[in-house]
Design an enzyme around this catalytic site. Structure first.
Site, PDB file in Angstrom:
ATOM      1  N   HIS A 154     -55.625  -9.817   2.793  1.00 34.72           N
ATOM      2  CA  HIS A 154     -54.636  -8.870   2.275  1.00 34.72           C
ATOM      3  C   HIS A 154     -53.808  -8.344   3.446  1.00 34.72           C
ATOM      4  CE1 HIS A 154     -52.901  -5.290   0.403  1.00 34.72           C
ATOM      5  NE2 HIS A 154     -53.271  -5.768  -0.770  1.00 34.72           N
ATOM      6  N   CYS A 212     -63.784  22.147  -7.878  1.00 27.60           N
ATOM      7  CA  CYS A 212     -63.699  21.902  -9.314  1.00 27.60           C
ATOM      8  C   CYS A 212     -65.115  21.825  -9.850  1.00 27.60           C
ATOM      9  CB  CYS A 212     -62.898  20.624  -9.595  1.00 27.60           C
ATOM     10  SG  CYS A 212     -63.576  19.149  -8.804  1.00 27.60           S
TER      11      CYS A 212
END
Length: 630
Positions: free
Chosen positions: A551, A36
């Site tokens: 977490h 891109c």
């Protein structure tokens, strides 16, 4: 700036391409790749073969992201040159990627498909969009007359990419769906044929139906459309191999395209084209409803979360929505304005880094990437500066959100597509004069000012110069604290966690544990700051001032608390080894989730952090913290 230009001039693109090819696992590991504006985008057979750490540290590479079904290497504006050399190194051109089972989930495959379809055509519609914006500016200042032939020719030039957008999409969609691009463009030619357009116009005027062998054909216009041609080419990609199998070999050259065309084109006209039109109009209606009842909401969310969408590739899901809005409604108040604020906020944060950093290399990169960001290309600033320093990324999200809220409240919309940035501002000149443009300029100024100020106020942990170039000003004291393992298991570095939020240390430094048990205990004495509503994470403030986040698992928030049992609540005082959360590890694994548990010091900028153990044992230290002093 002169130094940057000299660096670009002497960059050895061939050597960089060769090094990249070797470090992504060689040609045999590449299924396909494209680029891109700033990134090489690979589909790799095995991403584990890629040497990500060395790639990140190579000169000429700003960052590496493995997300959204693609392995992405951020190069910057030199990416076309590197891509060209990479193509020359292997037998990529014209080769069909091998058929392999795709193990990725449906959402990731869909994102990869959207990215693969729209990435190649972005230069065409971006150039056309900027030209339309400049024309609006010329007309607004009465420097050109809309009745003049000069204006009409410019209008043709700027309109062509949008009117014939189905042709562009057909080609890139065919490459993505592994179909013949010329057959795909033939299908788009059917949808845009002047005779068919005339039939549609006549049918709308007279109310007479269009029929093909007795079947009704919807009187719909497909110029500037997106979804109908994607559906049609997708369908054709299944018909083409069938036609190949049933065609006799001596006449296959004639019969294969004949069968493909005679089946695919009518289905496109009768079924898929109208279906795509319904979907496109449905999206437009949904957006219109949002605009009526909460027009501030989506620009606010887009302004905040665009950096994360770019990192994960999910921003490509917004591209067709923005194009569809401009094509159907004539303007876009959803995608463009939010991304405008986000992109300029990225630039504002990078400029603040330029003024604040003492690192000469980072200063140069922040200035050049800040300029490209406010012009609409954010990857160099995102990966090279803001994400690397972390707090500027948060500042840019704040600036993007405030700007998006302002633009949403005032209903600011863009009338052309293009890379959202300062160069696209003329595209906000509307039929009612300069009011819309003025609000867009104010929103852009808000984005820049808020992110710039937030970066200066929040600060960041500066990257020191290489050894010998600068005397480090931070003094360090002796060991002040240790964290014990919150769960038994094997310790791994954060970079090996399969989530870039943790692996790139965006939330802070620390380590992760692959647990052997389902009991999380306090790693130190302190106060529980919060327990996630879904019970998959807990925050602890230790007596030594460290903010510790535990977490449990990756993406386990999706379990919505199932298989987790909290044993503490916010405000509770705990000591080392006190139980915090129980979880059923086997059921979490069975549900398809990785149970790797990151332990993050979220205020790690205040500490020197070192992992001192390979195995996590109960009440045994595994992280050492040294408080920094200015």
């Amino acid at each position: 700036m002169a130094i940057l230009f000299i660096q670009e001039a002497i960059m050895d693109y061939k050597q960089l391409a060769s090094d990249i090819l070797a470090r992504v696992g060689g040609e045999s590991n590449i299924i396909s790749f494209t680029h891109c504006a700033t990134r090489l985008r690979f589909n790799l057979k095995d991403t584990a073969k890629a040497d990500t750490e060395n790639l990140k540290n190579m000169p000429g590479i700003m960052g590496v992201v493995n997300k959204g079904g693609q392995y992405q290497i951020v190069i910057g504006s030199d990416v076309p040159n590197v891509y060209r050399e990479l193509m020359a190194l292997g037998s990529f051109s014209g080769s069909e990627p091998p058929e392999e089972k795709d193990e990725r989930n449906a959402f990731i495959r869909a994102l990869d498909t959207i990215a693969g379809i729209f990435t190649p055509i972005l230069p065409a519609i971006t150039g056309a969009g900027i030209l339309k914006a400049l024309m609006a500016l010329l007309v607004a200042f009465k420097w050109i007359d809309t009745a003049s032939q000069t204006y009409q020719i410019l209008n043709i030039i700027s309109d062509a990419a949008f009117f014939f957008l189905p042709f562009l999409i057909a080609n890139s969609a065919a490459n993505k769906f592994r179909a013949n691009p010329y057959m795909a463009m033939s299908i788009s030619g059917v949808l845009l044929h002047p005779t068919f357009i005339s039939m549609v116009n006549t049918a709308k005027e007279t109310g007479d139906a269009i029929r093909f062998i007795g079947l009704p054909v919807t009187a719909a216009s497909y110029s500037s459309s997106v979804i109908p041609i994607i559906l049609s080419v997708w369908f054709m990609s299944y018909i083409e191999p069938i036609a190949d199998r049933i065609s006799p070999k001596p006449v296959k050259f004639f019969t294969k395209p004949l069968i493909t065309l005679i089946i695919s084109a009518p289905v496109a006209l009768i079924v898929l084209g109208p279906l795509g039109n319904i979907v496109g109009n449905g999206i437009a209606a949904f957006i219109s409803t949002l605009d009526t009842y909460a027009k501030w909401l989506v620009p606010l969310l887009v302004g905040i979360f665009t950096p994360w969408m770019v990192m994960t590739g999910t921003h490509y899901g917004l591209v067709p929505i923005g194009i569809n809005n401009v094509a159907t409604a004539g303007f876009d108040t959803i995608v463009g304005p939010g991304m405008l604020g986000s992109n300029i906020a990225q630039g504002g944060a990078a400029f603040a880094v330029y003024f604040k950093t003492k690192n000469s290399t980072m200063k140069q990169l922040a200035l050049s990437s800040g300029i490209t960001a406010v012009c609409g290309i954010t990857e160099p600033a995102l990966y090279g500066v803001n994400l690397k320093l972390k707090r500027p990324l948060i500042a840019s999200m704040i600036g993007g959100g405030v700007s998006g809220l302002f633009l949403g409240i005032f209903g600011v919309g863009r009338y052309t597509t293009g890379s959202p940035g300062l160069l696209a501002l003329p595209g906000y000149i509307g039929p009612d004069g300069f009011t819309n443009l003025i609000y867009a300029i104010i929103g852009s100024a808000i984005a820049f000012a808020v992110s710039f100020a937030a970066t200066l106020i929040m600060g960041f942990e500066d990257i020191p110069e290489a050894a010998g170039t600068q005397t480090q000003s931070v003094k360090r004291t002796a060991v002040e604290a240790e964290l014990c393992a919150p769960v038994k298991g094997r310790i791994i570095p954060l970079k090996d966690v399969k989530d870039p939020i943790f692996a790139d240390e965006i939330l802070g430094k620390g380590a992760a544990v692959i647990p052997d048990t389902g009991l999380i205990v306090a790693p130190a004495g302190g106060v529980i700051e919060n327990v996630a509503e879904t019970s998959h994470a807990v925050g602890l403030r230790t007596a030594d001032g460290a903010d510790v986040l535990i977490h449990i698992g990756i993406d386990t928030v999706k379990l919505d608390g199932k298989h987790f049992k909290p044993l503490v609540k916010a405000g509770d005082h705990v000591k080392i080894g006190d139980p915090l959360i129980e979880f059923d590890m086997d059921k979490v694994k069975k549900a398809g989730f990785d149970v790797t548990t990151p332990i993050i010091i979220t205020n790690s900028g205040e500490f020197d952090i070192s992992v001192i153990s390979k195995d996590a044992l109960e009440k045994e230290p595994f992280i050492r913290l040294s408080k920094k002093e200015g």
